[in-house]
Scaffold this active site. Sequence first.
Site, short mmCIF file in Angstrom:
data_model
loop_
_atom_site.label_atom_id
_atom_site.label_comp_id
_atom_site.label_asym_id
_atom_site.label_seq_id
_atom_site.Cartn_x
_atom_site.Cartn_y
_atom_site.Cartn_z
N TYR A 165 0.84 -1.21 0.00
CA TYR A 165 0.00 0.00 0.00
C TYR A 165 0.87 1.26 0.00
O TYR A 165 0.49 2.30 -0.52
CB TYR A 165 -0.98 -0.03 1.18
CG TYR A 165 -2.23 0.80 0.92
CD1 TYR A 165 -3.07 0.50 -0.15
CD2 TYR A 165 -2.56 1.88 1.73
CE1 TYR A 165 -4.19 1.25 -0.41
CE2 TYR A 165 -3.68 2.64 1.49
CZ TYR A 165 -4.50 2.32 0.42
OH TYR A 165 -5.61 3.08 0.18
N LYS A 172 -3.26 8.52 2.39
CA LYS A 172 -4.53 8.36 3.13
C LYS A 172 -4.40 8.93 4.55
O LYS A 172 -5.38 9.45 5.10
CB LYS A 172 -4.93 6.88 3.21
CG LYS A 172 -5.38 6.27 1.88
CD LYS A 172 -6.61 6.94 1.32
CE LYS A 172 -7.19 6.17 0.14
NZ LYS A 172 -8.17 6.96 -0.63
P1 NAD Z 1 -12.24 3.44 -8.72
O1 NAD Z 1 -11.04 3.23 -9.57
O2 NAD Z 1 -13.54 3.00 -9.23
O3 NAD Z 1 -12.33 4.98 -8.28
C1 NAD Z 1 -11.21 5.82 -8.23
C2 NAD Z 1 -11.61 7.11 -8.90
O4 NAD Z 1 -10.57 8.09 -8.79
C3 NAD Z 1 -11.88 6.92 -10.41
O5 NAD Z 1 -13.20 7.35 -10.70
C4 NAD Z 1 -10.87 7.84 -11.07
O6 NAD Z 1 -11.36 8.45 -12.23
C5 NAD Z 1 -10.67 8.86 -9.94
N1 NAD Z 1 -9.46 9.67 -10.16
C6 NAD Z 1 -8.16 9.25 -10.14
N2 NAD Z 1 -7.36 10.29 -10.46
C7 NAD Z 1 -8.17 11.37 -10.67
C8 NAD Z 1 -7.96 12.71 -11.01
N3 NAD Z 1 -6.72 13.20 -11.26
N4 NAD Z 1 -9.03 13.55 -11.14
C9 NAD Z 1 -10.28 13.08 -10.91
N5 NAD Z 1 -10.55 11.81 -10.59
C10 NAD Z 1 -9.50 10.97 -10.46
O7 NAD Z 1 -11.88 2.69 -7.35
P2 NAD Z 1 -12.59 2.75 -5.89
O8 NAD Z 1 -12.08 1.57 -5.19
O9 NAD Z 1 -14.04 2.98 -6.05
O10 NAD Z 1 -11.88 4.01 -5.24
C11 NAD Z 1 -12.61 5.11 -4.71
C12 NAD Z 1 -11.98 5.58 -3.40
O11 NAD Z 1 -12.16 4.57 -2.42
C13 NAD Z 1 -10.49 5.85 -3.47
O12 NAD Z 1 -10.18 6.97 -2.67
C14 NAD Z 1 -9.91 4.60 -2.86
O13 NAD Z 1 -8.60 4.80 -2.34
C15 NAD Z 1 -10.92 4.36 -1.78
N6 NAD Z 1 -10.91 3.02 -1.18
C16 NAD Z 1 -10.94 1.93 -1.97
C17 NAD Z 1 -10.91 0.67 -1.38
C18 NAD Z 1 -10.90 -0.57 -2.24
O14 NAD Z 1 -10.53 -1.64 -1.72
N7 NAD Z 1 -11.29 -0.53 -3.49
C19 NAD Z 1 -10.87 0.53 0.02
C20 NAD Z 1 -10.87 1.69 0.81
C21 NAD Z 1 -10.89 2.93 0.19
#
Ligand code: NAD
Length: 271
Positions: A165, A172
Amino acid sequence: MAEEWVFPKGELMRGKRGLIMGVANDKSIAWGIASQLAAQGAEIAFTYQGEALEKRVRPLVESIGAKIMLECDATNDAQLDAAFAELEKQWGGLDFLVHSIAFSDKNELKGSFVENTSRENFLRSMDISAFSFVAAGKRASKLMKRNGSMITMTYLGAERVLPSYNVMGVAKAALEASMRYMARDLGPSGIRVNAISAGAMRTLAIAGIQGGRGLIATGREWSVMKEDTSMEGIAGCALWLLSDLGRSTTGEVVHVDAGFHIVGVPDTGGE
Ligand code: NAD
């Protein structure tokens, strides 16, 4: 596997208008939250990262009858200004913001944090994954009245060391601290700011982390509930924090991970 279920339709978000940033496809956490908020009567606007994602996002947006879809790269101040100016023009105000955005170079989400982290990607990861919440929250707060609410998405890697990570955990941690300072500054205006710390989910974002599947499997095996984190659980928490049910809760990191975060050592059955 967690049991699949959906909330009954309701009115918890009726009369509320909000912006959701971070839908890339139907697996995105932002979309899981959006569909539940819409089922509770929310009116939602969406930003998407760039042209390449537009064709994936548009059918989703249209499926819930949403009308406002704006291109916005979170590192682009002019696009951020334009998106919030458009919301002000069309709605005249905003009740909630969902920030669900993160990025880091996948070549640095593996192996040694010390050896693999470059200055360039450290700063870029911070910018997109942490500062963008401050940048969006600042603009959103100008459109909010009392009872406005904002959330961002975080992960246990902010608090504990997890394999691969790396720099994303550092980003984060900055995001969670930013959330608390935002909550302090916006609290007197009646605006709440919180974070949801979700268990590992099968989305595009996790595909960029070496061993991401392992994080999902370990999250399930170590969790006290012995199940995957459900999208419904995350969306339900978002609904609580963004609706008036969440009044008086601010500056909080709420874990939605089937209890994974409380476990120090997994139970080996006494062996
Ligand atoms: P995802 O890839 O569907 O979403 C990530 C989003 O970030 C995408 O829509 C992408 O377009 C956007 N993004 C990245 N760079 C960008 C930029 N420069 N400008 C605008 N948008 C941008 O994946 P997800 O898992 O739905 O992630 C969403 C959030 O949840 C993130 O912050 C991620 O770290 C967090 N999260 C994810 C998990 C997991 O296991 N998937 C767990 C905890 C937290």
